[in-house]
Design a protein around this motif. Structure first.
Motif, PDB file in Angstrom:
ATOM      1  N   ILE A   2       1.047  -0.948  -0.025  1.00 44.06           N
ATOM      2  CA  ILE A   2       0.201  -0.139  -0.203  1.00 44.06           C
ATOM      3  C   ILE A   2       0.991   1.451   0.302  1.00 44.06           C
ATOM      4  CG2 ILE A   2      -1.123   1.253   1.513  1.00 44.06           C
ATOM      5  CD1 ILE A   2      -2.619  -1.401   2.249  1.00 44.06           C
ATOM      6  N   PRO A   3       1.530   1.959   1.417  1.00 47.87           N
ATOM      7  CA  PRO A   3       3.034   2.614   0.938  1.00 47.87           C
ATOM      8  C   PRO A   3       2.870   2.962  -0.177  1.00 47.87           C
ATOM      9  CG  PRO A   3       2.903   0.976   2.916  1.00 47.87           C
ATOM     10  CD  PRO A   3       2.070   0.882   2.192  1.00 47.87           C
ATOM     11  N   ALA A   4       3.846   1.715  -1.108  1.00 43.63           N
ATOM     12  CA  ALA A   4       4.924   2.106  -2.139  1.00 43.63           C
ATOM     13  C   ALA A   4       3.683   2.115  -3.512  1.00 43.63           C
ATOM     14  CB  ALA A   4       5.441   0.973  -2.363  1.00 43.63           C
ATOM     15  N   ARG A   5       2.504   1.245  -3.213  1.00 38.20           N
ATOM     16  CA  ARG A   5       1.293   2.046  -4.595  1.00 38.20           C
ATOM     17  C   ARG A   5       0.850   3.930  -4.748  1.00 38.20           C
ATOM     18  NH1 ARG A   5       0.771  -0.649  -9.702  1.00 38.20           N
ATOM     19  NH2 ARG A   5       0.982  -3.041  -8.291  1.00 38.20           N
TER      20      ARG A   5
ATOM     21  N   ASP B  93      -0.671   0.667   7.957  1.00 42.52           N
ATOM     22  CA  ASP B  93      -1.078   0.768   5.841  1.00 42.52           C
ATOM     23  C   ASP B  93      -2.032   1.843   5.026  1.00 42.52           C
ATOM     24  OD1 ASP B  93       1.100  -1.183   6.018  1.00 42.52           O
ATOM     25  OD2 ASP B  93       0.706  -2.653   4.715  1.00 42.52           O
ATOM     26  N   LEU B  94      -3.256   1.863   5.981  1.00 49.38           N
ATOM     27  CA  LEU B  94      -4.141   2.360   5.631  1.00 49.38           C
ATOM     28  C   LEU B  94      -3.899   3.482   6.488  1.00 49.38           C
ATOM     29  CD1 LEU B  94      -7.250  -0.563   6.402  1.00 49.38           C
ATOM     30  CD2 LEU B  94      -6.123   0.303   4.123  1.00 49.38           C
TER      31      LEU B  94
ATOM     32  N   MET C  45      -1.507   9.898   4.635  1.00 53.03           N
ATOM     33  CA  MET C  45      -0.466  10.883   5.319  1.00 53.03           C
ATOM     34  C   MET C  45       0.258  10.810   4.176  1.00 53.03           C
ATOM     35  SD  MET C  45      -0.427   9.265   9.270  1.00 53.03           S
ATOM     36  CE  MET C  45       0.559  10.838   9.561  1.00 53.03           C
ATOM     37  N   VAL C  46      -0.177  10.140   3.349  1.00 52.19           N
ATOM     38  CA  VAL C  46       0.844   9.196   2.160  1.00 52.19           C
ATOM     39  C   VAL C  46       1.487   8.448   2.367  1.00 52.19           C
ATOM     40  CG1 VAL C  46       2.275  10.338   0.566  1.00 52.19           C
ATOM     41  CG2 VAL C  46       0.318  11.819   0.831  1.00 52.19           C
ATOM     42  N   THR C  47       2.437   8.652   3.650  1.00 56.17           N
ATOM     43  CA  THR C  47       3.961   8.108   3.454  1.00 56.17           C
ATOM     44  C   THR C  47       3.337   7.360   5.986  1.00 56.17           C
ATOM     45  OG1 THR C  47       5.835   7.641   4.072  1.00 56.17           O
ATOM     46  CG2 THR C  47       5.432   9.486   4.458  1.00 56.17           C
ATOM     47  N   ASN C  48       3.693   6.399   5.916  1.00 54.55           N
ATOM     48  CA  ASN C  48       3.779   5.911   7.338  1.00 54.55           C
ATOM     49  C   ASN C  48       4.900   5.520   7.698  1.00 54.55           C
ATOM     50  OD1 ASN C  48       4.152   3.554   5.920  1.00 54.55           O
ATOM     51  ND2 ASN C  48       2.477   2.120   6.657  1.00 54.55           N
TER      52      ASN C  48
ATOM     53  N   TRP D  97     -10.642   0.428   5.626  1.00 51.31           N
ATOM     54  CA  TRP D  97     -11.188   0.296   4.329  1.00 51.31           C
ATOM     55  C   TRP D  97     -12.040   1.147   3.131  1.00 51.31           C
ATOM     56  CZ3 TRP D  97      -7.865  -1.293   0.628  1.00 51.31           C
ATOM     57  CH2 TRP D  97      -6.487  -2.487   0.769  1.00 51.31           C
ATOM     58  N   ARG D  98     -13.141   1.204   3.419  1.00 48.56           N
ATOM     59  CA  ARG D  98     -14.832   1.944   3.320  1.00 48.56           C
ATOM     60  C   ARG D  98     -14.072   3.305   2.672  1.00 48.56           C
ATOM     61  NH1 ARG D  98     -19.541   0.591   1.554  1.00 48.56           N
ATOM     62  NH2 ARG D  98     -21.221   2.569   1.234  1.00 48.56           N
ATOM     63  N   ARG D  99     -13.652   3.823   4.151  1.00 49.23           N
ATOM     64  CA  ARG D  99     -13.564   5.059   3.333  1.00 49.23           C
ATOM     65  C   ARG D  99     -11.819   5.564   3.147  1.00 49.23           C
ATOM     66  NH1 ARG D  99     -15.426   9.091   7.198  1.00 49.23           N
ATOM     67  NH2 ARG D  99     -13.573  10.259   7.162  1.00 49.23           N
ATOM     68  N   ALA D 100     -11.510   4.699   3.053  1.00 48.50           N
ATOM     69  CA  ALA D 100      -9.933   5.030   1.297  1.00 48.50           C
ATOM     70  C   ALA D 100     -10.834   4.922   0.691  1.00 48.50           C
ATOM     71  CB  ALA D 100      -9.232   3.593   2.111  1.00 48.50           C
ATOM     72  N   SER D 101     -11.175   4.456  -0.188  1.00 50.97           N
ATOM     73  CA  SER D 101     -12.136   3.696  -1.273  1.00 50.97           C
ATOM     74  C   SER D 101     -12.966   5.178  -1.896  1.00 50.97           C
ATOM     75  CB  SER D 101     -13.350   2.461  -1.323  1.00 50.97           C
ATOM     76  OG  SER D 101     -14.299   3.041  -1.082  1.00 50.97           O
ATOM     77  N   PHE D 102     -12.916   6.071  -0.948  1.00 51.40           N
ATOM     78  CA  PHE D 102     -13.683   7.541  -1.687  1.00 51.40           C
ATOM     79  C   PHE D 102     -12.316   8.270  -1.809  1.00 51.40           C
ATOM     80  CE2 PHE D 102     -17.540   5.403   0.761  1.00 51.40           C
ATOM     81  CZ  PHE D 102     -18.127   5.481  -0.609  1.00 51.40           C
ATOM     82  N   ARG D 103     -11.150   8.259  -1.494  1.00 50.48           N
ATOM     83  CA  ARG D 103     -10.362   9.092  -1.470  1.00 50.48           C
ATOM     84  C   ARG D 103     -10.040   8.612  -3.018  1.00 50.48           C
ATOM     85  NH1 ARG D 103      -8.875  11.564   2.628  1.00 50.48           N
ATOM     86  NH2 ARG D 103      -7.071  12.321   2.292  1.00 50.48           N
ATOM     87  N   ILE D 104      -9.853   7.519  -3.795  1.00 47.60           N
ATOM     88  CA  ILE D 104      -9.302   7.336  -4.783  1.00 47.60           C
ATOM     89  C   ILE D 104     -10.052   7.626  -6.109  1.00 47.60           C
ATOM     90  CG2 ILE D 104      -8.159   5.434  -5.976  1.00 47.60           C
ATOM     91  CD1 ILE D 104      -7.340   5.139  -3.714  1.00 47.60           C
ATOM     92  N   MET D 105      -9.192   8.417  -7.235  1.00 46.53           N
ATOM     93  CA  MET D 105      -9.594   9.086  -7.923  1.00 46.53           C
ATOM     94  C   MET D 105      -8.887   7.863  -9.505  1.00 46.53           C
ATOM     95  SD  MET D 105      -9.050  13.276  -7.832  1.00 46.53           S
ATOM     96  CE  MET D 105      -9.889  13.529  -8.953  1.00 46.53           C
TER      97      MET D 105
END
Length: 268
Positions: free
Chosen positions: A86-89, A168-169, A174-177, A256-264
């Motif tokens: 996840i961090p690399a992607r 990871d999420l 934060m872009v990086t962890n 996971w659900r909230r993260a999916s809404f942050r993807i363009m």
């Protein structure tokens, strides 16, 4: 549809991703095994020097420390090096591909994690057998303690899986962890009892560890194995473990659900 895909054997080929990556670089595996061996040896010499009289307390502490090192390193794998983390992607901006595949992102992460734990668990099992053969680790006090501790170890790995997933999420916000990974690694080793057995901690620090999930992941099952906790208390220890599994699973599902809404995806 994704649930059906999860049940297909072809989907579980993903579980070989991390083992294949690690086995492609045998030097990393050898280096990891050497580091684990050095850690266990240092603990062995330390406790033998402190417990000069020997006895059951010495054997209990040595056994616990060796097993704690092995368990805490089960998930030391290629996540930091793989471009499929996840961090690399997120750094590359390609995390969107995880959300447009037929297999859901959270299920893809789960299957990949199973392979990761299988590889790390195999190394830990080999280390356990070596330590048992040379006398560093003693067998469990009873067959019941051995079986119950094995179940507790398995549940503890689920707890550590969810903690690693939540870490990871965080990257979606934060872009990086990187800094958080260092803090997490120290907190896990300290409060799970991987650095020192928790029975040596002052009461206030032991109390802090009791309200966090780390203790349930490593200390609780190992305390059953070495006889620090009686078999009769296993019901309570398992209840605490399952509580943390449920809490962390809900938190992971929400993130996971909230993260999916942050993807363009393609500007959409």
């Amino acid at each position: 549809m994704s649930d059906n895909l999860l049940m297909r054997p072809a989907s579980w080929r993903v579980s070989g991703l991390i083992p294949a990556t690690e086995l492609s670089y045998p030097g990393r595996i050898v280096g990891r095994c050497v580091m684990i061996g050095i850690q266990i040896s240092l603990y062995y010499w330390l406790w033998k020097a402190l417990y000069t009289a020997g006895g059951s307390e010495s054997a209990q502490t040595v056994t616990y420390s060796a097993l704690a090192v092995l368990l805490s390193r089960v998930r030391w794998t290629a996540r930091s090096y793989s471009r499929e983390s996840i961090p690399a992607r997120i750094r590359e901006g390609t995390i969107a591909y995880w959300f447009v595949r037929p297999l859901e992102a959270r299920q893809y992460y789960l299957i990949r994690g199973v392979g990761e734990i299988a590889l790390g668990g195999s190394i830990a099992l080999l280390g356990f057998l070596v330590c048992l053969a040379v006398g560093i680790v003693r067998p469990p006090d009873s067959a019941a303690a051995g079986v119950l501790s094995l179940i507790g170890i398995a549940v503890g790995q689920i707890i550590l899986y969810y903690l690693g997933l939540l870490l990871d999420l965080v990257c979606f916000w934060m872009v990086t962890n990187d800094s958080m990974k260092h803090i997490y690694a120290f907190a896990q080793d300290l409060l799970s009892g991987a650095l020192l057995p928790l029975w040596l901690f002052p009461s206030w620090l032991n109390g802090l560890a009791s309200v966090l999930p780390f203790k349930a992941a490593i200390y609780s099952p190992l305390s059953l194995y070495v006889g620090r906790e009686p078999v009769a208390s296993s019901g309570y220890l398992f209840a605490v473990q399952f509580f943390w599994c449920a809490v962390l699973a809900v938190c992971a599902r929400v993130l996971w659900r909230r993260a999916s809404f942050r993807i363009m995806v393609q500007g959409g």
